[in-house]
Design a protein around this motif. Structure first.
Motif, PDB file in Angstrom:
ATOM      1  N   LEU A  38      -1.560  -1.372  -6.015  1.00  0.00           N
ATOM      2  CA  LEU A  38      -1.399  -2.167  -4.793  1.00  0.00           C
ATOM      3  C   LEU A  38      -2.547  -1.868  -3.849  1.00  0.00           C
ATOM      4  CD1 LEU A  38       2.404  -1.670  -3.999  1.00  0.00           C
ATOM      5  CD2 LEU A  38       1.337  -3.719  -4.969  1.00  0.00           C
ATOM      6  N   ARG A  39      -2.988  -2.879  -3.121  1.00  0.00           N
ATOM      7  CA  ARG A  39      -4.058  -2.705  -2.149  1.00  0.00           C
ATOM      8  C   ARG A  39      -3.566  -1.876  -0.969  1.00  0.00           C
ATOM      9  NH1 ARG A  39      -8.755  -3.346  -3.634  1.00  0.00           N
ATOM     10  NH2 ARG A  39      -8.453  -5.538  -4.225  1.00  0.00           N
ATOM     11  N   THR A  40      -4.376  -0.917  -0.548  1.00  0.00           N
ATOM     12  CA  THR A  40      -4.060  -0.136   0.642  1.00  0.00           C
ATOM     13  C   THR A  40      -4.756  -0.741   1.857  1.00  0.00           C
ATOM     14  OG1 THR A  40      -5.873   1.370   0.074  1.00  0.00           O
ATOM     15  CG2 THR A  40      -3.653   2.001  -0.602  1.00  0.00           C
ATOM     16  N   ALA A  41      -4.312  -0.332   3.037  1.00  0.00           N
ATOM     17  CA  ALA A  41      -4.810  -0.941   4.269  1.00  0.00           C
ATOM     18  C   ALA A  41      -6.304  -0.722   4.464  1.00  0.00           C
ATOM     19  CB  ALA A  41      -4.029  -0.388   5.468  1.00  0.00           C
ATOM     20  N   ILE A  43       0.176   0.813   2.790  1.00  0.00           N
ATOM     21  CA  ILE A  43      -0.006  -0.312   1.883  1.00  0.00           C
ATOM     22  C   ILE A  43      -0.279  -1.573   2.698  1.00  0.00           C
ATOM     23  CG2 ILE A  43       1.003  -1.644   0.001  1.00  0.00           C
ATOM     24  CD1 ILE A  43       0.499   1.305  -0.641  1.00  0.00           C
ATOM     25  N   ALA A  44      -1.266  -2.332   2.286  1.00  0.00           N
ATOM     26  CA  ALA A  44      -1.616  -3.563   2.992  1.00  0.00           C
ATOM     27  C   ALA A  44      -0.596  -4.660   2.687  1.00  0.00           C
ATOM     28  CB  ALA A  44      -3.006  -4.024   2.568  1.00  0.00           C
ATOM     29  N   VAL A  45      -0.218  -5.413   3.696  1.00  0.00           N
ATOM     30  CA  VAL A  45       0.621  -6.596   3.490  1.00  0.00           C
ATOM     31  C   VAL A  45      -0.001  -7.757   4.258  1.00  0.00           C
ATOM     32  CG1 VAL A  45       2.767  -5.325   3.098  1.00  0.00           C
ATOM     33  CG2 VAL A  45       2.134  -5.961   5.427  1.00  0.00           C
ATOM     34  N   ASP A  46       0.219  -8.977   3.757  1.00  0.00           N
ATOM     35  CA  ASP A  46      -0.350 -10.141   4.417  1.00  0.00           C
ATOM     36  C   ASP A  46       0.566 -10.629   5.534  1.00  0.00           C
ATOM     37  OD1 ASP A  46       1.743 -11.560   3.254  1.00  0.00           O
ATOM     38  OD2 ASP A  46       0.510 -12.433   1.672  1.00  0.00           O
ATOM     39  N   GLN A  47       0.234 -11.775   6.125  1.00  0.00           N
ATOM     40  CA  GLN A  47       1.007 -12.256   7.267  1.00  0.00           C
ATOM     41  C   GLN A  47       2.415 -12.680   6.882  1.00  0.00           C
ATOM     42  OE1 GLN A  47      -0.837 -15.934   8.846  1.00  0.00           O
ATOM     43  NE2 GLN A  47      -2.139 -15.850   7.037  1.00  0.00           N
ATOM     44  N   ASP A  48       2.686 -12.788   5.581  1.00  0.00           N
ATOM     45  CA  ASP A  48       4.040 -13.071   5.123  1.00  0.00           C
ATOM     46  C   ASP A  48       4.781 -11.790   4.744  1.00  0.00           C
ATOM     47  OD1 ASP A  48       3.753 -15.907   5.316  1.00  0.00           O
ATOM     48  OD2 ASP A  48       2.575 -15.857   3.466  1.00  0.00           O
ATOM     49  N   GLY A  49       4.123 -10.644   4.950  1.00  0.00           N
ATOM     50  CA  GLY A  49       4.738  -9.369   4.619  1.00  0.00           C
ATOM     51  C   GLY A  49       4.683  -9.031   3.145  1.00  0.00           C
ATOM     52  N   LEU A  50       3.821  -9.701   2.392  1.00  0.00           N
ATOM     53  CA  LEU A  50       3.752  -9.507   0.953  1.00  0.00           C
ATOM     54  C   LEU A  50       2.549  -8.642   0.567  1.00  0.00           C
ATOM     55  CD1 LEU A  50       4.686 -13.113  -0.196  1.00  0.00           C
ATOM     56  CD2 LEU A  50       6.193 -11.144   0.177  1.00  0.00           C
ATOM     57  N   ALA A 106       2.605 -11.593 -10.870  1.00  0.00           N
ATOM     58  CA  ALA A 106       3.083 -10.263 -11.240  1.00  0.00           C
ATOM     59  C   ALA A 106       4.587 -10.341 -11.497  1.00  0.00           C
ATOM     60  CB  ALA A 106       2.790  -9.259 -10.129  1.00  0.00           C
ATOM     61  N   ASP A 107       5.075  -9.482 -12.377  1.00  0.00           N
ATOM     62  CA  ASP A 107       6.512  -9.447 -12.664  1.00  0.00           C
ATOM     63  C   ASP A 107       7.121  -8.116 -12.226  1.00  0.00           C
ATOM     64  OD1 ASP A 107       5.301  -7.832 -14.519  1.00  0.00           O
ATOM     65  OD2 ASP A 107       6.194  -8.799 -16.290  1.00  0.00           O
ATOM     66  N   TRP A 108       6.552  -7.525 -11.170  1.00  0.00           N
ATOM     67  CA  TRP A 108       7.016  -6.223 -10.707  1.00  0.00           C
ATOM     68  C   TRP A 108       6.848  -6.083  -9.200  1.00  0.00           C
ATOM     69  CZ3 TRP A 108       3.000  -3.416  -8.423  1.00  0.00           C
ATOM     70  CH2 TRP A 108       1.695  -3.823  -8.752  1.00  0.00           C
ATOM     71  N   PHE A 109       7.636  -5.172  -8.636  1.00  0.00           N
ATOM     72  CA  PHE A 109       7.489  -4.804  -7.224  1.00  0.00           C
ATOM     73  C   PHE A 109       7.644  -3.291  -7.111  1.00  0.00           C
ATOM     74  CE2 PHE A 109      12.090  -5.504  -7.645  1.00  0.00           C
ATOM     75  CZ  PHE A 109      12.632  -4.427  -6.947  1.00  0.00           C
ATOM     76  N   VAL A 110       7.313  -2.753  -5.941  1.00  0.00           N
ATOM     77  CA  VAL A 110       7.316  -1.307  -5.744  1.00  0.00           C
ATOM     78  C   VAL A 110       8.258  -0.927  -4.605  1.00  0.00           C
ATOM     79  CG1 VAL A 110       5.921   0.712  -5.120  1.00  0.00           C
ATOM     80  CG2 VAL A 110       4.973  -1.045  -6.635  1.00  0.00           C
ATOM     81  N   LEU A 111       9.033   0.104  -4.848  1.00  0.00           N
ATOM     82  CA  LEU A 111       9.891   0.705  -3.824  1.00  0.00           C
ATOM     83  C   LEU A 111       9.235   1.984  -3.318  1.00  0.00           C
ATOM     84  CD1 LEU A 111      12.679   1.363  -2.368  1.00  0.00           C
ATOM     85  CD2 LEU A 111      13.258   2.588  -4.482  1.00  0.00           C
TER      86      LEU A 111
END
Length: 343
Positions: A257-260, A174-181, A118-123
């Protein structure tokens, strides 16, 4: 530490003795995995947002659509350039309030790993007007999401939306993995019966059909959009017809983005065209002051008017595929108008 090391040594010895039973070597310890690389670091993301705020505030101060292109791209740029065109016909007090210098505070970043391609992120943040150069009181009951995308000329904000009022309680985790991503969701991949890319059409349909057959859950903004046609008809006092049709989006990119809970947060853009047609030769349509800057003969009596509106929506798909829209931003980007003298 010494006790831990002794335990690991005993475990290795046990593996040699019991190899046939499938004992796992300590070298396969999940803790030894390689962490994913983020698209950007949080520090870098903060710098992107800081730069955006500065460039955006400068463009607003000068009412400069050209300068806005240094801060924004995609659907968000089209929206704000449309608004800046309208300001020529608006009360300047309102313009000053709407374009007051601001900052995003209480920031949380949802950054995908490089492996997601992906070439984007969310604030996610709250907004606050600047007072003496510093953020003041946060905007009341408002949570904003902004998509920042990497372009050839640098980072640009390309979509913005959020939750307001009582709907702030509906902001998903928002779901994040063990690296916080964060996990990027394929816009075409269905969750239940709904794909994230479906949301733009669903929202546009609210204006076209009045929500007669929509799968969207009942929310405040859904009901407001569904009432747009009847509201316009009451303002026309029976002198003109009005009709909405779905139109080609200005950008048409969906970000999800995937939610929890296994669903998705979805941001995207769509479009509708509204056609107003005078009922007879004794009737006509006058453009409101905010629409007049879009046409050269904006003060003339019009026989036919086509208003091209873009939509930006913030929506959630639940884990079982039920969609709900919580934010719709509708902005006129151009107007086609035919004066009565031309028929």
């Amino acid at each position: 530490m010494a006790h831990h090391a002794r335990y690991r040594a005993l475990s290795a010895a046990a593996c040699l003795a019991l190899l046939a039973t499938g004992c796992t070597s300590p070298s396969a310890d999940p803790a030894a995995r390689t962490a994913e690389t983020p698209l950007v670091t949080e520090a870098e993301a903060n710098k992107v947002v800081d730069s955006y705020e500065s460039l955006n505030n400068d463009a607003n101060a000068e009412l400069s659509a050209a300068k806005m292109a240094n801060a924004e791209g995609g659907a968000l740029l089209a929206k704000d350039q449309g608004y800046l065109t309208q300001t020529k016909g608006m009360a300047q007090k309102d313009v000053k309030e709407n374009l007051a210098p601001f900052a995003y505070i209480d920031r949380t970043f949802f950054i995908p790993p490089v492996s997601a391609k992906a070439d984007w992120f969310v604030l996610k943040a709250q907004g606050a007007n600047l007072e003496n150069g510093k953020p003041g009181t946060p905007w009341k009951q408002s949570i904003r999401f902004v998509v920042f995308k990497k372009a050839a000329a640098g980072w640009r904000a390309v979509l913005s939306g959020g939750f307001s009022g009582d709907d702030v309680s509906k902001v998903p985790q928002i779901a994040v993995d063990q690296d916080g991503l964060a996990e990027v969701v394929d816009p075409q991949a269905k969750i239940g019966d709904t794909a994230p890319a479906d949301l733009a059409g669903m929202v546009a349909d609210l204006y076209v059909t009045g929500a007669r057959t929509t799968p969207l859950a009942e929310t405040t903004v859904r009901n407001q959009a569904a009432a747009a046609k009847s509201s316009r008809e009451s303002n026309l006092s029976g002198h003109a017809h009005t009709d909405f049709t779905k139109a080609e989006p200005r950008d048409g990119t969906t970000y999800a983005l995937r939610t929890a809970d296994g669903g998705a947060l979805v941001l995207g853009d769509g479009a509708v065209d509204e056609t107003l047609l005078a009922k007879d030769l004794n009737s006509y349509i006058n453009l409101g002051k905010s629409l007049q800057p879009f046409v050269k003969n904006g003060t003339d009596r019009m026989y036919k008017v086509v208003i091209h509106d873009m939509l930006m929506q913030t929506a959630v798909i639940s884990a079982d595929g039920k969609p709900a829209v919580y934010g719709i931003s509708r902005q006129t980007t151009s107007v086609d108008a035919t004066p009565t003298s031309k028929i």
